[in-house]
Write a protein that holds these residues in place. Sequence first.
Motif, PDB file in Angstrom:
ATOM      1  N   LEU A  44       0.805  -1.215   0.000  1.00 20.30           N
ATOM      2  CA  LEU A  44       0.000   0.000   0.000  1.00 20.30           C
ATOM      3  C   LEU A  44       0.840   1.268   0.000  1.00 20.30           C
ATOM      4  CD1 LEU A  44      -2.728  -1.160   2.561  1.00 20.30           C
ATOM      5  CD2 LEU A  44      -2.855  -1.194   0.065  1.00 20.30           C
ATOM      6  N   GLY A  45       2.142   1.129   0.212  1.00 22.62           N
ATOM      7  CA  GLY A  45       3.034   2.286   0.155  1.00 22.62           C
ATOM      8  C   GLY A  45       2.813   3.301   1.254  1.00 22.62           C
ATOM      9  N   SER A  46       2.392   2.843   2.448  1.00 29.15           N
ATOM     10  CA  SER A  46       2.139   3.763   3.550  1.00 29.15           C
ATOM     11  C   SER A  46       3.085   3.443   4.702  1.00 29.15           C
ATOM     12  CB  SER A  46       0.678   3.652   4.022  1.00 29.15           C
ATOM     13  OG  SER A  46       0.459   4.492   5.142  1.00 29.15           O
ATOM     14  N   LEU A  47       4.234   4.109   4.707  1.00 33.25           N
ATOM     15  CA  LEU A  47       5.210   3.863   5.771  1.00 33.25           C
ATOM     16  C   LEU A  47       4.691   4.242   7.157  1.00 33.25           C
ATOM     17  CD1 LEU A  47       8.596   4.903   4.117  1.00 33.25           C
ATOM     18  CD2 LEU A  47       7.903   2.630   4.854  1.00 33.25           C
ATOM     19  N   PRO A  48       3.999   5.392   7.316  1.00 35.35           N
ATOM     20  CA  PRO A  48       3.500   5.714   8.649  1.00 35.35           C
ATOM     21  C   PRO A  48       2.569   4.640   9.211  1.00 35.35           C
ATOM     22  CG  PRO A  48       3.423   7.654   7.255  1.00 35.35           C
ATOM     23  CD  PRO A  48       3.759   6.502   6.374  1.00 35.35           C
ATOM     24  N   PHE A  49       1.672   4.127   8.368  1.00 35.69           N
ATOM     25  CA  PHE A  49       0.750   3.120   8.883  1.00 35.69           C
ATOM     26  C   PHE A  49       1.422   1.760   9.040  1.00 35.69           C
ATOM     27  CE2 PHE A  49      -2.540   6.211   8.437  1.00 35.69           C
ATOM     28  CZ  PHE A  49      -3.419   5.860   9.449  1.00 35.69           C
ATOM     29  N   ALA A  50       2.508   1.523   8.328  1.00 33.73           N
ATOM     30  CA  ALA A  50       3.300   0.324   8.609  1.00 33.73           C
ATOM     31  C   ALA A  50       3.824   0.384  10.041  1.00 33.73           C
ATOM     32  CB  ALA A  50       4.447   0.205   7.616  1.00 33.73           C
ATOM     33  N   VAL A  51       4.330   1.554  10.435  1.00 37.63           N
ATOM     34  CA  VAL A  51       4.825   1.720  11.801  1.00 37.63           C
ATOM     35  C   VAL A  51       3.678   1.660  12.800  1.00 37.63           C
ATOM     36  CG1 VAL A  51       6.030   3.284  13.388  1.00 37.63           C
ATOM     37  CG2 VAL A  51       6.796   3.073  11.012  1.00 37.63           C
ATOM     38  N   ILE A  52       2.542   2.280  12.477  1.00 36.95           N
ATOM     39  CA  ILE A  52       1.391   2.260  13.373  1.00 36.95           C
ATOM     40  C   ILE A  52       0.899   0.834  13.601  1.00 36.95           C
ATOM     41  CG2 ILE A  52      -1.072   2.864  13.488  1.00 36.95           C
ATOM     42  CD1 ILE A  52      -0.287   5.642  12.409  1.00 36.95           C
ATOM     43  N   TRP A  53       0.891   0.014  12.560  1.00 35.77           N
ATOM     44  CA  TRP A  53       0.499  -1.388  12.729  1.00 35.77           C
ATOM     45  C   TRP A  53       1.474  -2.108  13.655  1.00 35.77           C
ATOM     46  CZ3 TRP A  53      -3.696  -4.268  11.937  1.00 35.77           C
ATOM     47  CH2 TRP A  53      -4.700  -3.783  11.102  1.00 35.77           C
ATOM     48  N   LEU A  54       2.745  -1.755  13.620  1.00 33.46           N
ATOM     49  CA  LEU A  54       3.693  -2.356  14.557  1.00 33.46           C
ATOM     50  C   LEU A  54       3.404  -1.896  15.993  1.00 33.46           C
ATOM     51  CD1 LEU A  54       7.050  -2.147  12.567  1.00 33.46           C
ATOM     52  CD2 LEU A  54       5.632  -4.173  12.988  1.00 33.46           C
ATOM     53  N   TYR A  55       3.008  -0.635  16.149  1.00 31.10           N
ATOM     54  CA  TYR A  55       2.557  -0.164  17.467  1.00 31.10           C
ATOM     55  C   TYR A  55       1.424  -1.056  17.965  1.00 31.10           C
ATOM     56  CZ  TYR A  55       4.648   4.595  18.040  1.00 31.10           C
ATOM     57  OH  TYR A  55       5.477   5.671  18.257  1.00 31.10           O
ATOM     58  N   TRP A  56       0.447  -1.300  17.084  1.00 30.69           N
ATOM     59  CA  TRP A  56      -0.719  -2.103  17.489  1.00 30.69           C
ATOM     60  C   TRP A  56      -0.320  -3.541  17.781  1.00 30.69           C
ATOM     61  CZ3 TRP A  56      -3.902   0.267  12.922  1.00 30.69           C
ATOM     62  CH2 TRP A  56      -4.356   1.545  13.301  1.00 30.69           C
ATOM     63  N   ALA A  57       0.620  -4.079  17.001  1.00 33.38           N
ATOM     64  CA  ALA A  57       1.099  -5.438  17.273  1.00 33.38           C
ATOM     65  C   ALA A  57       1.713  -5.507  18.679  1.00 33.38           C
ATOM     66  CB  ALA A  57       2.128  -5.858  16.222  1.00 33.38           C
ATOM     67  N   PHE A  58       2.490  -4.495  19.038  1.00 32.29           N
ATOM     68  CA  PHE A  58       3.103  -4.442  20.362  1.00 32.29           C
ATOM     69  C   PHE A  58       2.040  -4.349  21.452  1.00 32.29           C
ATOM     70  CE2 PHE A  58       4.983  -1.556  23.694  1.00 32.29           C
ATOM     71  CZ  PHE A  58       5.777  -2.523  24.295  1.00 32.29           C
ATOM     72  N   LEU A  59       1.042  -3.487  21.257  1.00 34.07           N
ATOM     73  CA  LEU A  59       0.005  -3.300  22.260  1.00 34.07           C
ATOM     74  C   LEU A  59      -0.813  -4.564  22.445  1.00 34.07           C
ATOM     75  CD1 LEU A  59      -1.549  -1.539  24.225  1.00 34.07           C
ATOM     76  CD2 LEU A  59      -2.878  -0.648  22.302  1.00 34.07           C
ATOM     77  N   TRP A  60      -1.218  -5.194  21.342  1.00 36.56           N
ATOM     78  CA  TRP A  60      -2.028  -6.407  21.476  1.00 36.56           C
ATOM     79  C   TRP A  60      -1.202  -7.554  22.053  1.00 36.56           C
ATOM     80  CZ3 TRP A  60      -4.699  -2.540  19.681  1.00 36.56           C
ATOM     81  CH2 TRP A  60      -6.095  -2.609  19.669  1.00 36.56           C
ATOM     82  N   ALA A  61       0.105  -7.556  21.830  1.00 39.78           N
ATOM     83  CA  ALA A  61       0.966  -8.549  22.480  1.00 39.78           C
ATOM     84  C   ALA A  61       0.958  -8.341  23.997  1.00 39.78           C
ATOM     85  CB  ALA A  61       2.389  -8.457  21.938  1.00 39.78           C
ATOM     86  N   ALA A  82       9.588   9.501  12.713  1.00 46.62           N
ATOM     87  CA  ALA A  82       9.272  10.089  14.014  1.00 46.62           C
ATOM     88  C   ALA A  82       8.483   9.115  14.880  1.00 46.62           C
ATOM     89  CB  ALA A  82       8.483  11.388  13.825  1.00 46.62           C
ATOM     90  N   LEU A  83       7.498   8.439  14.269  1.00 50.08           N
ATOM     91  CA  LEU A  83       6.698   7.463  15.016  1.00 50.08           C
ATOM     92  C   LEU A  83       7.570   6.332  15.542  1.00 50.08           C
ATOM     93  CD1 LEU A  83       3.504   7.206  12.784  1.00 50.08           C
ATOM     94  CD2 LEU A  83       3.559   7.943  15.173  1.00 50.08           C
ATOM     95  N   ALA A  84       8.470   5.832  14.704  1.00 48.63           N
ATOM     96  CA  ALA A  84       9.334   4.727  15.110  1.00 48.63           C
ATOM     97  C   ALA A  84      10.236   5.134  16.271  1.00 48.63           C
ATOM     98  CB  ALA A  84      10.169   4.250  13.925  1.00 48.63           C
ATOM     99  N   VAL A  85      10.847   6.314  16.168  1.00 42.56           N
ATOM    100  CA  VAL A  85      11.752   6.779  17.221  1.00 42.56           C
ATOM    101  C   VAL A  85      10.994   7.024  18.515  1.00 42.56           C
ATOM    102  CG1 VAL A  85      13.274   8.663  17.930  1.00 42.56           C
ATOM    103  CG2 VAL A  85      13.422   7.751  15.605  1.00 42.56           C
TER     104      VAL A  85
END
Length: 213
Positions: A109-126, A176-179
Amino acid sequence: MGFVGLLYVGAVLFINGLMLLGAVEPRSAAPINLFVGALQVITPTYLIFTANGDPAVILNASGLYLFGFTYLYVGINLLAGLDGTGVGWFSLFVAVVAVGYAWANWQLLGSLPFAVIWLYWAFLWALFFLVLGLKREELTRYTGWVTVIEAWVTAAIPAFLLLTGLWREPGITAIALAVVGVVVFGALYARIHPRAPSAPATTPTRTAHPAAG
C-alpha cells in the motif's frame, strides 16, 4: 469513512487504558467498547461491499475487523463478568496478524506511517495477550500507559490530521513514530516495571579462629 472509525478507536483505547490503570470502573467501560466495536465491524463491511473489487481498499478494510471484534469481545466480557483469557489469546492472534498488515502497508500500500502504526498495534495487542492471556499482572500498569499513549499517537491524532487534510510528509512521520515508540515505551518500561527486590545487604561476620580464647 475509515478515518472516522480511527478517531473513535482513539476514544476506546483511551478509556480502556484508564480502565487498566484503575481510573475507570470496568463495567462502565463496556458501552464504548460495544459502540466502537460495532462501528469497526459495520465500517469495513460497507467499505468492502462498495470497493468494486479494488484489492487495496479490501486489504485496508479487512484489518479493521481485528479491532472491531476485540472491542465487542471486551465489551461483552465486561458486562457478563467473564474471564479475560479468551480476549488475551485472541489478542495474540491480532498481534501476529498485525505484523503482516505492517508489511502489507509498507510493501503493497506504500504507507510507511501506517506500517509503523500497525507495529505499534502489534506491540500493544501482544501486551494484552501477556496481561489477559498469560495473567502477567505485573505488566498491567505498563500496558495501561501504553494503551493511553497509543490512543493518541496511533489513532486520535492521525485520524484528525487525515480528516482535516493535514497529514503530510509520510516519510518523516514514519521515522518520528518509530523513534518515539522505541524511546517512550522503553523509558516507560524502565521507569514503572516492577523490579525484583534486591537481597538485603549482609555485614560480613568475623569467624572466630579455633585457637582463639
